[in-house]
Design a protein around this motif. Structure first.
Motif, PDB file in Angstrom:
ATOM      1  N   GLY A 102       1.456  15.419  18.070  1.00 22.37           N
ATOM      2  CA  GLY A 102       0.035  15.255  18.314  1.00 22.37           C
ATOM      3  C   GLY A 102      -0.649  14.127  17.569  1.00 22.37           C
ATOM      4  O   GLY A 102      -1.880  14.002  17.629  1.00 22.37           O
ATOM      5  N   TYR A 103       0.107  13.284  16.887  1.00 19.91           N
ATOM      6  CA  TYR A 103      -0.508  12.161  16.181  1.00 19.91           C
ATOM      7  C   TYR A 103      -0.920  11.067  17.165  1.00 19.91           C
ATOM      8  O   TYR A 103      -0.303  10.902  18.224  1.00 19.91           O
ATOM      9  CB  TYR A 103       0.461  11.585  15.145  1.00 19.91           C
ATOM     10  N   ALA A 122      -1.572   5.687   8.327  1.00 19.21           N
ATOM     11  CA  ALA A 122      -0.223   5.500   7.778  1.00 19.21           C
ATOM     12  C   ALA A 122       0.484   4.438   8.604  1.00 19.21           C
ATOM     13  O   ALA A 122       0.221   4.287   9.799  1.00 19.21           O
ATOM     14  CB  ALA A 122       0.563   6.805   7.800  1.00 19.21           C
ATOM     15  N   VAL A 123       1.384   3.710   7.953  1.00 19.86           N
ATOM     16  CA  VAL A 123       2.116   2.629   8.616  1.00 19.86           C
ATOM     17  C   VAL A 123       3.608   2.815   8.361  1.00 19.86           C
ATOM     18  O   VAL A 123       4.035   2.993   7.212  1.00 19.86           O
ATOM     19  CB  VAL A 123       1.679   1.240   8.104  1.00 19.86           C
ATOM     20  N   ILE A 124       4.391   2.773   9.435  1.00 17.96           N
ATOM     21  CA  ILE A 124       5.851   2.851   9.322  1.00 17.96           C
ATOM     22  C   ILE A 124       6.428   1.512   9.763  1.00 17.96           C
ATOM     23  O   ILE A 124       6.225   1.076  10.896  1.00 17.96           O
ATOM     24  CB  ILE A 124       6.418   3.991  10.181  1.00 17.96           C
ATOM     25  N   MET A 125       7.136   0.852   8.847  1.00 21.05           N
ATOM     26  CA  MET A 125       7.711  -0.458   9.131  1.00 21.05           C
ATOM     27  C   MET A 125       9.123  -0.277   9.683  1.00 21.05           C
ATOM     28  O   MET A 125      10.017   0.206   8.990  1.00 21.05           O
ATOM     29  CB  MET A 125       7.753  -1.307   7.860  1.00 21.05           C
ATOM     30  N   ALA A 147       0.841  -1.205   0.000  1.00 24.51           N
ATOM     31  CA  ALA A 147       0.000   0.000   0.000  1.00 24.51           C
ATOM     32  C   ALA A 147       0.875   1.254   0.000  1.00 24.51           C
ATOM     33  O   ALA A 147       1.928   1.283   0.642  1.00 24.51           O
ATOM     34  CB  ALA A 147      -0.923  -0.003   1.212  1.00 24.51           C
ATOM     35  N   PRO A 148       0.456   2.307  -0.713  1.00 23.53           N
ATOM     36  CA  PRO A 148       1.298   3.506  -0.834  1.00 23.53           C
ATOM     37  C   PRO A 148       1.508   4.264   0.470  1.00 23.53           C
ATOM     38  O   PRO A 148       2.442   5.067   0.563  1.00 23.53           O
ATOM     39  CB  PRO A 148       0.541   4.362  -1.859  1.00 23.53           C
ATOM     40  N   ASN A 149       0.659   4.037   1.466  1.00 22.01           N
ATOM     41  CA  ASN A 149       0.849   4.706   2.761  1.00 22.01           C
ATOM     42  C   ASN A 149       1.482   3.773   3.795  1.00 22.01           C
ATOM     43  O   ASN A 149       1.352   3.980   5.000  1.00 22.01           O
ATOM     44  CB  ASN A 149      -0.464   5.280   3.288  1.00 22.01           C
ATOM     45  N   VAL A 150       2.185   2.751   3.299  1.00 21.67           N
ATOM     46  CA  VAL A 150       3.016   1.878   4.133  1.00 21.67           C
ATOM     47  C   VAL A 150       4.470   2.146   3.761  1.00 21.67           C
ATOM     48  O   VAL A 150       4.848   2.017   2.592  1.00 21.67           O
ATOM     49  CB  VAL A 150       2.676   0.389   3.923  1.00 21.67           C
ATOM     50  N   LEU A 208       1.904  13.120   6.023  1.00 22.11           N
ATOM     51  CA  LEU A 208       1.547  13.362   7.424  1.00 22.11           C
ATOM     52  C   LEU A 208       0.536  14.487   7.653  1.00 22.11           C
ATOM     53  O   LEU A 208      -0.325  14.357   8.534  1.00 22.11           O
ATOM     54  CB  LEU A 208       2.816  13.616   8.246  1.00 22.11           C
ATOM     55  N   PRO A 209       0.590  15.596   6.919  1.00 21.44           N
ATOM     56  CA  PRO A 209      -0.418  16.646   7.162  1.00 21.44           C
ATOM     57  C   PRO A 209      -1.855  16.194   6.900  1.00 21.44           C
ATOM     58  O   PRO A 209      -2.798  16.849   7.350  1.00 21.44           O
ATOM     59  CB  PRO A 209      -0.005  17.753   6.183  1.00 21.44           C
ATOM     60  N   LYS A 210      -2.023  15.064   6.211  1.00 22.64           N
ATOM     61  CA  LYS A 210      -3.354  14.595   5.840  1.00 22.64           C
ATOM     62  C   LYS A 210      -3.876  13.497   6.767  1.00 22.64           C
ATOM     63  O   LYS A 210      -4.983  12.999   6.563  1.00 22.64           O
ATOM     64  CB  LYS A 210      -3.330  14.054   4.404  1.00 22.64           C
TER      65      LYS A 210
END
Length: 451
Positions: A169-170, A237-240, A124-127, A143-145
């Motif tokens: 603040g996320y 969003a996912v950060i591996m 996925a593009p947000n991974v 991130l702003p979205k």
């Protein structure tokens, strides 16, 4: 003499710069798959966290800087294989052209690459993996979205990113497959303090749970995580950040010796088992000074120091790498943690007969403002009566006391009644009249007297 270096990592560029200082007339060529060199990935969480805006501050030196020193950089060029018998490398440029080059001596400094599990939704593009500049650019744009960010893995980069985005603040969810956070770095007494700090900062932590599927919407965007426990986590969003492995897959068909994870086995000179091929850094092993055995430790501090040794030996100067102590430090919101030497778990695995102590104290005198708790763990080998490990957790830079313990482990200083008198500085804003280190050394010395 023609030197070819594969990779534009810290180790490669340190070797290249050192060789140029030693030999003005040598031909030095660096093949780098990225469009930049000398990238400090340690800065990525702080770039996301808006500590600075100019990404070039993570580039120690530019390609143009190296060109001024007559070091040729071939950017966006991927080495696909090598032939040690012919002293030849095979490479492919960004436009698909394939070619070869020869060398007299070869240095492999390709670093490491992120581990990406083969699970549904991983494309996925947000991974995002989180090891390259391109990863940071993509996240910065997204991130702003978004509001909810999931971070998979609680290593150094993972936890530093939790702090960076949590401070902005996320809503953060941290997923860790191990029973506890940073289990390979700190012992349980210390990781429990990290858990407490994350709880205070409202970070959702899923320990002992692994990611099995990333659910996507009709546009292919990740919207939910499915965990092995059956729990589900909504996400934008996912950060591996589950780990890295040496980027040495292109060397598998050679006779180069590697350990199980693909790291090249090198001796204390940085030489591989094949003549005129050298390596160090995140794609190679390094000597553990405590155990005397080769370990895999991906730290820039190790890479930079070892690289100078390698360059000396490539030049015919006989130098040996003195070893590393796995020394590391991390800040998690207000909490700070440091370690050096072996953890208790590692001491057990290596078969040491050891004594460990936990000391809980304060970092400064009672009548000074901002006094905070300080926890120290020390590990002593009973046979040699020397320290083999230490960990410290606290606040206000008090954990920099680790710097006083590192030389004791490094030099294998014997624990006795004299060492407990170690002359450490005291002033009310910084410490207590009897420092936590003196307390620990005193207790260890007493345990030896008691037998």
């Amino acid at each position: 003499m023609k030197i070819v270096l594969i990779g534009g990592s810290t180790s490669s560029m340190t070797v290249a710069a050192r060789l140029r200082r030693l030999h003005a007339d040598w031909e030095i060529i660096v093949y780098q798959k990225e469009s930049y060199v000398s990238f400090g990935a340690c800065g990525l969480p702080y770039y996301l966290g808006k500590h600075f805006d100019d990404y070039q501050r993570m580039l120690v030196r530019s390609i143009e800087d190296f060109a001024k020193a007559n070091i040729q950089i071939k950017p966006s060029t991927k080495v696909t294989k090598i032939d040690p018998n012919k002293k030849t490398i095979y490479f492919e440029t960004s436009d698909g052209q394939q070619n070869t080059d020869t060398y007299d001596q070869l240095f492999i400094g390709v670093g490491a690459e992120p581990v990406m599990p083969k699970i549904p939704g991983i494309e996925a593009p947000n991974v995002f993996p989180f090891t390259r500049l391109e990863d940071a650019f993509g996240l910065k744009k997204l991130l702003p979205k978004v509001k909810k960010v999931s971070i998979i893995g609680s290593g150094f980069i993972g936890l530093e990113t939790v702090e960076a985005l949590g401070n902005l603040g996320y809503e953060i969810s941290l997923i860790e497959a191990q029973p506890r956070l940073m289990a390979r770095v700190f012992d349980q007494e210390m990781t429990e303090l990290i858990d407490e700090e994350l709880s205070l900062k409202n970070i959702r932590v899923f320990n002992n749970d692994s990611l099995v599927e990333i659910v996507t919407d009709d546009q292919g965007q990740a919207i939910k995580l499915k965990l092995a426990s059956g729990q589900e986590v909504e996400t934008d969003a996912v950060i591996m950040a589950i780990g890295i492995r040496p980027a040495t897959h292109f060397l598998k068909n050679t006779d180069l010796e590697m350990i199980n994870n693909g790291a090249l086995v090198v001796d204390r000179r940085g030489s591989t088992n094949l003549k005129d091929i050298w390596s160090c850094g995140d794609c190679a092993t390094s000597l553990n000074r405590v155990t005397g055995k080769n370990d895999y430790l991906a730290l820039a501090t190790v890479a930079r120091k070892f690289a100078k040794v390698v360059a000396n030996n490539m030049s015919g100067l006989k130098t040996q790498y003195a070893g590393q102590l796995q020394t590391a430090i991390i800040k998690v919101f207000d909490l700070e943690c440091a370690r050096t030497g072996l953890s208790e778990a590692e001491a057990k695995a290596y078969g040491y007969d050891f004594k460990s102590l936990i000391i809980k104290d304060k970092d400064r005198t009672d009548y000074v403002k901002h006094q905070k708790p300080l926890t120290l763990k020390v590990i002593m080998d009973k046979k040699s009566q020397t320290l083999i490990g230490a960990q410290i957790v606290g606040y206000n830079s008090a954990i920099l006391r680790i710097d006083a313990l590192i030389p004791l482990i490094w030099s294998r200083t014997k624990v006795d009644n004299e060492l407990e008198q170690l002359d450490l500085p005291y002033a009310p804003p910084f410490s207590r009249p009897v420092d936590i280190i003196n307390i620990a050394l005193s207790k260890l010395a007493a345990s030896l007297e008691e037998g």
